[in-house]
Design a protein around this motif. Structure first.
Motif, PDB file in Angstrom:
ATOM      1  N   ALA A 147      -0.568   2.433   5.140  1.00 19.81           N
ATOM      2  CA  ALA A 147       0.423   2.609   4.071  1.00 19.81           C
ATOM      3  C   ALA A 147       1.808   2.138   4.513  1.00 19.81           C
ATOM      4  O   ALA A 147       2.263   2.453   5.615  1.00 19.81           O
ATOM      5  CB  ALA A 147       0.490   4.059   3.631  1.00 19.81           C
ATOM      6  N   HIS A 176      -0.036  -2.602  -7.124  1.00 23.32           N
ATOM      7  CA  HIS A 176       0.012  -2.048  -5.779  1.00 23.32           C
ATOM      8  C   HIS A 176      -1.313  -1.370  -5.414  1.00 23.32           C
ATOM      9  O   HIS A 176      -2.062  -0.916  -6.287  1.00 23.32           O
ATOM     10  CB  HIS A 176       1.163  -1.053  -5.652  1.00 23.32           C
ATOM     11  CG  HIS A 176       2.507  -1.686  -5.846  1.00 23.32           C
ATOM     12  ND1 HIS A 176       3.109  -2.471  -4.888  1.00 23.32           N
ATOM     13  CD2 HIS A 176       3.356  -1.679  -6.916  1.00 23.32           C
ATOM     14  CE1 HIS A 176       4.269  -2.919  -5.340  1.00 23.32           C
ATOM     15  NE2 HIS A 176       4.448  -2.454  -6.569  1.00 23.32           N
ATOM     16  N   ASP A 177      -1.578  -1.311  -4.122  1.00 28.37           N
ATOM     17  CA  ASP A 177      -2.738  -0.603  -3.582  1.00 28.37           C
ATOM     18  C   ASP A 177      -2.323   0.847  -3.383  1.00 28.37           C
ATOM     19  O   ASP A 177      -1.516   1.146  -2.497  1.00 28.37           O
ATOM     20  CB  ASP A 177      -3.143  -1.250  -2.256  1.00 28.37           C
ATOM     21  CG  ASP A 177      -4.344  -0.568  -1.601  1.00 28.37           C
ATOM     22  OD1 ASP A 177      -4.954   0.315  -2.229  1.00 28.37           O
ATOM     23  OD2 ASP A 177      -4.650  -0.922  -0.435  1.00 28.37           O
ATOM     24  N   GLN A 215      -0.308   1.340  -9.829  1.00 35.68           N
ATOM     25  CA  GLN A 215      -1.526   0.520  -9.912  1.00 35.68           C
ATOM     26  C   GLN A 215      -1.372  -0.572 -10.962  1.00 35.68           C
ATOM     27  O   GLN A 215      -1.791  -1.716 -10.751  1.00 35.68           O
ATOM     28  CB  GLN A 215      -2.731   1.402 -10.225  1.00 35.68           C
ATOM     29  CG  GLN A 215      -3.170   2.262  -9.055  1.00 35.68           C
ATOM     30  CD  GLN A 215      -4.300   3.209  -9.400  1.00 35.68           C
ATOM     31  OE1 GLN A 215      -4.474   3.597 -10.567  1.00 35.68           O
ATOM     32  NE2 GLN A 215      -5.083   3.603  -8.410  1.00 35.68           N
ATOM     33  N   LYS A 232       0.850  -1.190   0.000  1.00 41.58           N
ATOM     34  CA  LYS A 232       0.000   0.000   0.000  1.00 41.58           C
ATOM     35  C   LYS A 232       0.886   1.240   0.000  1.00 41.58           C
ATOM     36  O   LYS A 232       1.770   1.380   0.850  1.00 41.58           O
ATOM     37  CB  LYS A 232      -0.934   0.021   1.208  1.00 41.58           C
ATOM     38  CG  LYS A 232      -1.908   1.203   1.161  1.00 41.58           C
ATOM     39  CD  LYS A 232      -2.984   1.113   2.222  1.00 41.58           C
ATOM     40  CE  LYS A 232      -3.976   2.259   2.071  1.00 41.58           C
ATOM     41  NZ  LYS A 232      -5.049   2.193   3.099  1.00 41.58           N
ATOM     42  N   THR A 242       0.832   5.538  -0.504  1.00 39.38           N
ATOM     43  CA  THR A 242       0.102   6.797  -0.606  1.00 39.38           C
ATOM     44  C   THR A 242       0.947   7.803  -1.364  1.00 39.38           C
ATOM     45  O   THR A 242       2.128   7.998  -1.042  1.00 39.38           O
ATOM     46  CB  THR A 242      -0.239   7.354   0.784  1.00 39.38           C
ATOM     47  OG1 THR A 242      -1.050   6.407   1.483  1.00 39.38           O
ATOM     48  CG2 THR A 242      -1.001   8.670   0.669  1.00 39.38           C
TER      49      THR A 242
END
Length: 248
Positions: free
Chosen positions: A51, A25-26, A21, A2, A4
């Motif tokens: 994250a 990945h998140d 993406q 994750k 950000t």
């Protein structure tokens, strides 16, 4: 993983989000439009929840001495929020040679950003990039008057923003550098030459006059905005990018 991306809707951020993406990945794109305000801290805890890595590609809204306060406040806020969230890697986008041009307020502000990150509580990586291809039109507009564009012969090594996003994606998904990676385009070109190349590609009849006192880059001495042998060199040439952009 994750990740950000702070500034995830801008020129670099939007491409970085898409690249991450696509790799599976998140990704959380965080920006003012999504309710995240680095200056006040609003929305940060929610954006960073869970994250592993945070990538900061935000810019100060001004290039003057107010940018120092912007980076002091926003980086401190992001580091505190990251520590609360258990973030394990903080990544920031900076500028090649940024510590070599103290005459520029914005460059001094970016040095402050880097210093705060180094002194912070979280493992970090700093990606320093050269000037983006996409900004060359704006650079010329600063000193364009009555059919003449005045530009210094400052050596630059411009890079496509897509190549910067690729480098950031690689760094964000690897172990923290706890140091700096320089990324640049393949060619070193004088700024006045870049101006002539750009105008010719656009069929623009304005004339470029070499003036080493013109514009922001007049403060730069020597080749400090170019990279050394350890830098990551992107493959995209400015002339090729211009041709593809104009054809598209």
């Amino acid at each position: 993983m994750k990740i950000t991306v702070i500034g995830g809707t801008g020129l670099i951020g939007s491409q970085l989000v898409a690249t991450l993406q696509k790799a599976g990945h998140d990704v959380v794109p965080a920006s003012l439009s999504s309710g995240v305000d680095l200056l006040t801290g609003a929305g940060l805890d929610e954006a960073l929840a869970g994250a592993h890595t945070v990538v900061n590609v935000t810019n100060s809204p001004t290039f003057d001495d107010q940018s120092l306060a912007f980076f002091r406040t926003t980086v401190s806020s992001l580091l505190r929020a990251g520590e609360r969230a258990g973030v394990r890697h903080q990544v920031a986008l900076s500028i090649v040679g940024v510590d070599q041009v103290p005459e520029l307020d914005y460059y001094r502000a970016k040095v402050l950003q880097e210093d705060l990150l180094r002194e912070g509580p979280t493992p970090y990586s700093i990606v320093r990039a050269t000037q983006f291809f996409e900004f060359m039109d704006a650079v010329m507009s600063w000193t364009a008057v009555d059919g003449v564009v005045r530009l210094p012969a400052t050596p630059l090594q411009p890079i496509a923003s897509a190549d910067v996003a690729d480098a950031l994606a690689d760094v964000a998904t690897a172990a923290p550098l706890n140091g700096t990676l320089d990324v640049a385009g393949p060619d070193v070109l004088a700024l006045d030459e870049i101006g002539r190349i750009t105008l010719a590609a656009h069929g623009d009849n304005r004339r470029v006059v070499t003036d080493d006192q013109a514009g922001m880059f007049a403060a730069v001495r020597g080749d400090v905005l170019t990279t050394g042998p350890d830098a990551r060199r992107a493959a995209t040439h400015y002339r090729d990018w211009l041709s593809a952009t104009l054809a598209g």
